[in-house]
Design a protein around this motif. Structure first.
Motif, PDB file in Angstrom:
ATOM      1  N   ALA A   1      -9.162 -11.587   0.600  1.00  0.00           N
ATOM      2  CA  ALA A   1     -10.442 -11.910   1.218  1.00  0.00           C
ATOM      3  C   ALA A   1     -11.086 -10.744   1.954  1.00  0.00           C
ATOM      4  O   ALA A   1     -12.297 -10.768   2.174  1.00  0.00           O
ATOM      5  CB  ALA A   1     -10.250 -13.075   2.192  1.00  0.00           C
ATOM      6  N   ARG A   2     -10.314  -9.759   2.370  1.00  0.00           N
ATOM      7  CA  ARG A   2     -10.852  -8.714   3.247  1.00  0.00           C
ATOM      8  C   ARG A   2     -10.575  -7.328   2.676  1.00  0.00           C
ATOM      9  O   ARG A   2      -9.578  -7.110   2.003  1.00  0.00           O
ATOM     10  CB  ARG A   2     -10.215  -8.810   4.635  1.00  0.00           C
ATOM     11  CG  ARG A   2     -10.295 -10.135   5.331  1.00  0.00           C
ATOM     12  CD  ARG A   2     -11.618 -10.456   5.950  1.00  0.00           C
ATOM     13  NE  ARG A   2     -12.116  -9.517   6.908  1.00  0.00           N
ATOM     14  CZ  ARG A   2     -11.889  -9.559   8.219  1.00  0.00           C
ATOM     15  NH1 ARG A   2     -11.139 -10.516   8.726  1.00  0.00           N
ATOM     16  NH2 ARG A   2     -12.409  -8.657   9.021  1.00  0.00           N
ATOM     17  N   ARG A   3     -11.427  -6.407   3.030  1.00  0.00           N
ATOM     18  CA  ARG A   3     -11.260  -4.999   2.707  1.00  0.00           C
ATOM     19  C   ARG A   3     -11.465  -4.210   3.981  1.00  0.00           C
ATOM     20  O   ARG A   3     -12.248  -4.637   4.823  1.00  0.00           O
ATOM     21  CB  ARG A   3     -12.263  -4.540   1.644  1.00  0.00           C
ATOM     22  CG  ARG A   3     -12.070  -5.207   0.307  1.00  0.00           C
ATOM     23  CD  ARG A   3     -10.834  -4.664  -0.393  1.00  0.00           C
ATOM     24  NE  ARG A   3     -10.601  -5.364  -1.648  1.00  0.00           N
ATOM     25  CZ  ARG A   3      -9.632  -6.253  -1.829  1.00  0.00           C
ATOM     26  NH1 ARG A   3      -8.825  -6.564  -0.864  1.00  0.00           N
ATOM     27  NH2 ARG A   3      -9.460  -6.837  -2.983  1.00  0.00           N
ATOM     28  N   PRO A   4     -10.825  -3.094   4.166  1.00  0.00           N
ATOM     29  CA  PRO A   4      -9.847  -2.474   3.291  1.00  0.00           C
ATOM     30  C   PRO A   4      -8.531  -3.243   3.292  1.00  0.00           C
ATOM     31  O   PRO A   4      -8.247  -4.001   4.212  1.00  0.00           O
ATOM     32  CB  PRO A   4      -9.673  -1.084   3.888  1.00  0.00           C
ATOM     33  CG  PRO A   4     -10.040  -1.220   5.322  1.00  0.00           C
ATOM     34  CD  PRO A   4     -11.062  -2.324   5.383  1.00  0.00           C
ATOM     35  N   ALA A   5      -7.774  -3.018   2.263  1.00  0.00           N
ATOM     36  CA  ALA A   5      -6.519  -3.743   2.085  1.00  0.00           C
ATOM     37  C   ALA A   5      -5.478  -3.295   3.110  1.00  0.00           C
ATOM     38  O   ALA A   5      -5.427  -2.133   3.500  1.00  0.00           O
ATOM     39  CB  ALA A   5      -5.979  -3.525   0.679  1.00  0.00           C
TER      40      ALA A   5
END
Length: 132
Positions: free
Chosen positions: A113-117
């Motif tokens: 769901a989010r970046r950066p990993a």
């Protein structure tokens, strides 16, 4: 996976934000609760700050390593809460157990769901992460 991340993260961080509010508005009550399970009462003021910063770190996620540190703190906090309540045979132990699971779900699905990993969480582009 994205929905699992946001649902788990919203619920567990809302609970932590609510506990920060409780620590700030009624510290004497929470000091008594900490004492009841065998923890030092000075932890109330420490946890007020740490929990608030942890919630912010998980949602802001900059830098990512700080969010991962917050997840580690939530992991250990919920694990200790489960063990402390279970040692007292307190039926409220179910609540920290649910929070423990929610923290794990949020952590494990964050890279979907989010970046950066995050480096140490499952990744959708990794062969093992795609099976989750």
């Amino acid at each position: 996976m994205k929905y699992a991340y946001y649902a788990a993260t919203l619920v567990f961080t809302a609970f932590y934000a609510h506990s920060v509010y409780g620590y700030a508005t009624d510290p004497a009550f929470w000091a008594g609760e900490y004492q009841r399970v065998g923890f030092p009462t000075y932890l109330v003021s420490v946890m007020l700050v740490v929990k608030a910063l942890g919630v912010i770190a998980v949602w802001v996620r900059k830098p990512v390593w700080l969010a991962q540190l917050a997840y580690a703190g939530f992991f250990y906090h919920t694990l200790l809460a489960v063990m402390a309540d279970a040692a007292l045979r307190d039926p409220i132990a179910l609540l920290p157990a649910v929070l423990f699971v929610l923290v794990l779900v949020s952590w494990a699905t964050q890279n979907y769901a989010r970046r950066p990993a995050a480096a140490y969480a499952p990744r959708p582009d990794h062969p093992l992460g795609s099976r989750a």
